[in-house]
Write an enzyme that holds these catalytic residues in place. Structure first.
Site, PDB file in Angstrom:
ATOM      1  N   GLU A 273      43.998  41.636 -22.246  1.00  0.00           N
ATOM      2  CA  GLU A 273      42.868  40.972 -21.995  1.00  0.00           C
ATOM      3  C   GLU A 273      41.826  41.482 -23.182  1.00  0.00           C
ATOM      4  O   GLU A 273      41.570  42.578 -23.413  1.00  0.00           O
ATOM      5  CB  GLU A 273      42.220  41.415 -20.861  1.00  0.00           C
ATOM      6  CG  GLU A 273      40.679  41.230 -20.513  1.00  0.00           C
ATOM      7  CD  GLU A 273      40.282  41.795 -19.128  1.00  0.00           C
ATOM      8  OE1 GLU A 273      39.176  41.903 -19.045  1.00  0.00           O
ATOM      9  OE2 GLU A 273      41.177  42.582 -18.585  1.00  0.00           O
TER      10      GLU A 273
ATOM     11  N   ASP B 174      42.585  44.942 -17.937  1.00  0.00           N
ATOM     12  CA  ASP B 174      41.856  46.084 -17.154  1.00  0.00           C
ATOM     13  C   ASP B 174      41.913  46.330 -15.816  1.00  0.00           C
ATOM     14  O   ASP B 174      42.337  45.538 -15.083  1.00  0.00           O
ATOM     15  CB  ASP B 174      40.443  45.893 -17.438  1.00  0.00           C
ATOM     16  CG  ASP B 174      39.790  45.894 -19.084  1.00  0.00           C
ATOM     17  OD1 ASP B 174      40.752  46.368 -19.748  1.00  0.00           O
ATOM     18  OD2 ASP B 174      38.634  45.487 -19.381  1.00  0.00           O
TER      19      ASP B 174
ATOM     20  N   ASP C  15      40.143  46.584 -13.179  1.00  0.00           N
ATOM     21  CA  ASP C  15      39.048  46.108 -12.573  1.00  0.00           C
ATOM     22  C   ASP C  15      38.959  44.736 -12.111  1.00  0.00           C
ATOM     23  O   ASP C  15      40.149  44.023 -12.015  1.00  0.00           O
ATOM     24  CB  ASP C  15      37.861  46.606 -13.480  1.00  0.00           C
ATOM     25  CG  ASP C  15      37.873  45.636 -14.706  1.00  0.00           C
ATOM     26  OD1 ASP C  15      38.587  44.509 -14.598  1.00  0.00           O
ATOM     27  OD2 ASP C  15      37.052  45.752 -15.752  1.00  0.00           O
TER      28      ASP C  15
END
Length: 639
Positions: free
Chosen positions: A429, A502, A504
């Site tokens: 990412e 990530d 998240d």
């Protein structure tokens, strides 16, 4: 790493694990893992024992109860009941021997069970070892007998509780929270599994009670797998090419085979395979026999009737495209790959099954000319679509032996190795994280492809619109195996495709969008176990002596609990991969010796299809319904 030498490697260093301690020390060897799937595998083991009583002709009913807290179950049958008399060798109750000893049971010979799924003799004892509490209740010989256990060890002797006229066995067990990450049984997973069993074992009655919801479901399918394929057709919304189902069965004394089959307009092939009632997710020799028999039957029919479509050649993939089927084999001595019984390895089964399928399917096609025409039309259409896709999508190949490389996306940081078997691609990412990963990777075998921003939602999109997206197009070119009907796993440039995002909400979203693309347009990548999700840590825990990394909040709390109370601890939370330096990312996520990867698997085609449709389909009300129904489970949102 220190190497053992004769001076420091002594007899006293040899550790012998007694009883069921080996199961508790290495549970994944026996149930595949300590995650959601491994947890439910405990239940499947107990249910399989009940099914074995049905197969032996001694039971017709199984009852499964999920208790109110959702963490304990009771499974019972009306079979003969586990013997409770003393074992002549071990001088203790046979019940205790079976539940506390690996490879103990009545299924190693054909005296009591001609065909059984529990041939390894470890199922019940493994469940006992991995349960904080187990209670075995046996009804036989005119009495009720009870024995209690804790983590594989008996806490009471076998007791004669009271007179009882019935017969059967009930097993209550509570999985051990010292072993499993989270104990939360899924009613839907259990319900689906029990319903599947009822189709495979025609005539078996199953009752499932969810005490928390005060709901009871009953499953009984006298028509067996013929009714099952109708259910699968409806549930997966596949339009059949022909309404009449092909079915065949045979029992030669050694192997009993049942098969139902139909072609649909779907683009995937799905044949569910079972051995002695156990779902073999990875197939095996019985499935190979089905595929080979179908291929030979259809090709023989085409040769006899001189069916030769112009401009295309018919491949095995064309014949199998859109096939939906169920094959169930009962074998007296099945050889499974691993305790979790994912795959059948008996070599003789392939020829037995093929010998049944080939002549019966060919005869069926000859006797049903209009159905055969519809099926052949479907096959030819698949061949033409495959040829059109082959012409439309340029294939990207790895370096030739002379070292020449075809053009690849400029942002790809490729590895130096030309051996696809040892190479792996990290899809990362963002450029920042991509740069960090590039610095920490092993440049010989690890390639990095950074993606910018959110990936295209490919759910419900046609392939031409999917390939028009630059990020997706770059990904397809990098993998080099084509896309859609033209995907060829043998041309894949990397042995592992690893999603590195990530830890998240945005990272999870991007991962799910990529999973949608791979599931819809490269499902073979998942079926061949080539797709993985990296697990970068969310926290770094530093003491005066060392640094440790935690994958999530629960892992962080476990690490903190293991540290001395008076130690000074510093906790830092990574907001993204870009906050890690190259050495940290290598140590935690890139290094094969230390990293944790999640393998992407399709456990249920129906559930997977429905999930992607709900999450990324055009109907927003589906997502709203999921959010509202699941919101109570969200204790802490990362927003």
């Amino acid at each position: 790493m220190a190497t053992a030498t004769p001076s420091n490697y002594k007899a006293s260093d040899i550790e012998v694990l007694e009883g069921l301690e080996a199961v508790r020390r290495r549970p994944s060897m026996y149930i595949g893992g300590v995650d959601h799937r491994g947890l439910h595998h405990l239940l499947w083991e107990v249910i399989d024992n009940c099914v074995d009583e049905f197969l032996a002709g001694h039971a017709d009913t199984i009852k499964v109860t999920l208790h109110k807290d959702g963490e304990a179950l009771t499974v019972g049958d009306n079979g003969r009941g586990i013997p409770v008399d003393k074992h002549p060798k071990y001088k203790k109750s046979a019940l205790e021997v079976i539940l506390t000893t690996l490879h103990a049971g009545g299924k190693f010979s054909d005296k009591n069970y001609a065909r059984s799924g529990g041939l390894h003799g470890v199922g019940s004892s493994v469940v006992n070892a991995l349960s904080s509490e187990m209670v075995a209740t046996v009804h036989r010989d005119g009495f009720e007998w009870i024995q209690r256990y804790k983590r594989g060890r008996p806490t009471t002797p076998v007791k004669k509780a009271k007179p009882f006229k019935g017969h059967g066995t009930l097993i209550y067990f509570r999985p051990d929270d010292e072993i499993f990450r989270r104990i939360a049984f899924s009613t839907e997973t259990i319900r689906q599994h029990l319903e599947d069993i009822s189709y495979i074992h025609a005539g078996l009655k199953i009752r499932f009670t969810d005490e928390a919801k005060n709901e009871t479901d009953e499953f009984y399918q006298p028509d067996g797998i013929k009714a099952y394929i109708e259910k699968l057709t409806k549930d997966e919304k596949k339009k059949p090419v022909h309404e009449v189902i092909f079915s065949t069965e045979k029992d030669d004394g050694q192997v009993k085979t049942e098969l139902v089959l139909r072609w649909t307009e779907a683009t995937d092939e799905q044949i569910r395979s079972y051995v002695n009632g156990i779902r073999t997710h990875a197939g095996g020799t019985h499935l190979n026999g089905v595929r080979s028999g179908i291929l030979k039957a259809v090709k023989n029919y085409m040769d006899v009737h001189n069916v030769k479509p112009k401009g295309v050649s018919i491949s095995a993939e064309d014949i199998r495209e859109g096939m939906l089927g169920v094959v169930s084999v009962f074998h007296g001595d099945p050889m499974f790959q691993g305790q979790t019984k994912e795959k059948l390895n008996n070599p003789e089964v392939a020829s037995i099954v093929e010998g049944l399928v080939r002549p019966t399917l060919e005869t069926w096609l000859n006797n049903n000319a209009s159905i055969a025409d519809s099926i052949l039309g479907r096959i030819i259409l698949a061949a033409r679509a495959r040829q059109a896709s082959r012409d439309a999508v340029a294939q990207v190949k790895r370096k030739t032996p002379g070292g020449k490389r075809t053009s690849l996306p400029g942002k790809l940081l490729d590895c130096r190795s030309n051996d696809a078997g040892e190479s792996e691609l990290f899809i990362v990412e963002g450029d920042s994280a991509g740069g960090t990963a590039a610095s920490g990777r092993n440049s010989r075998t690890q390639a990095i492809l950074p993606l910018r921003g959110k990936v295209l939602n490919t759910e419900s999109l046609k392939i031409n619109k999917v390939l028009a997206n630059q990020e997706i197009s770059d990904l397809v070119e990098t993998l080099g195996a084509g896309v859609g009907a033209n995907f060829d796993i043998h041309k894949l440039r990397y042995n592992r495709i690893i999603l590195l995002m990530d830890a998240d909400a945005d990272g999870y979203h991007i991962s799910t969008l990529l999973l949608t693309f791979f599931y819809r347009h490269m499902p073979e990548l998942i079926r061949q176990e080539k797709l993985f999700i990296a697990q970068p840590p969310l926290y770094r825990i530093t003491t005066s002596k060392e640094s440790m990394y935690a994958l999530d909040d629960m892992h962080k709390e476990q690490i903190l609990a293991s540290l001395a109370a008076n130690r000074k601890v510093e906790i830092s939370r990574f907001k993204g991969l870009g906050e890690m330096d190259a050495s940290q990312l290598k140590e935690t996520t890139l290094d094969p010796a230390k990293r944790v990867l999640l393998k992407v698997e399709i456990e249920s085609q129906v559930d997977a299809d429905e999930t992607f449709h709900q999450l990324f389909g055009k109907d927003a009300s589906e997502r709203y319904r999921i959010i509202m129904s699941e919101s109570a489970l969200a204790d802490d949102l990362d927003v």
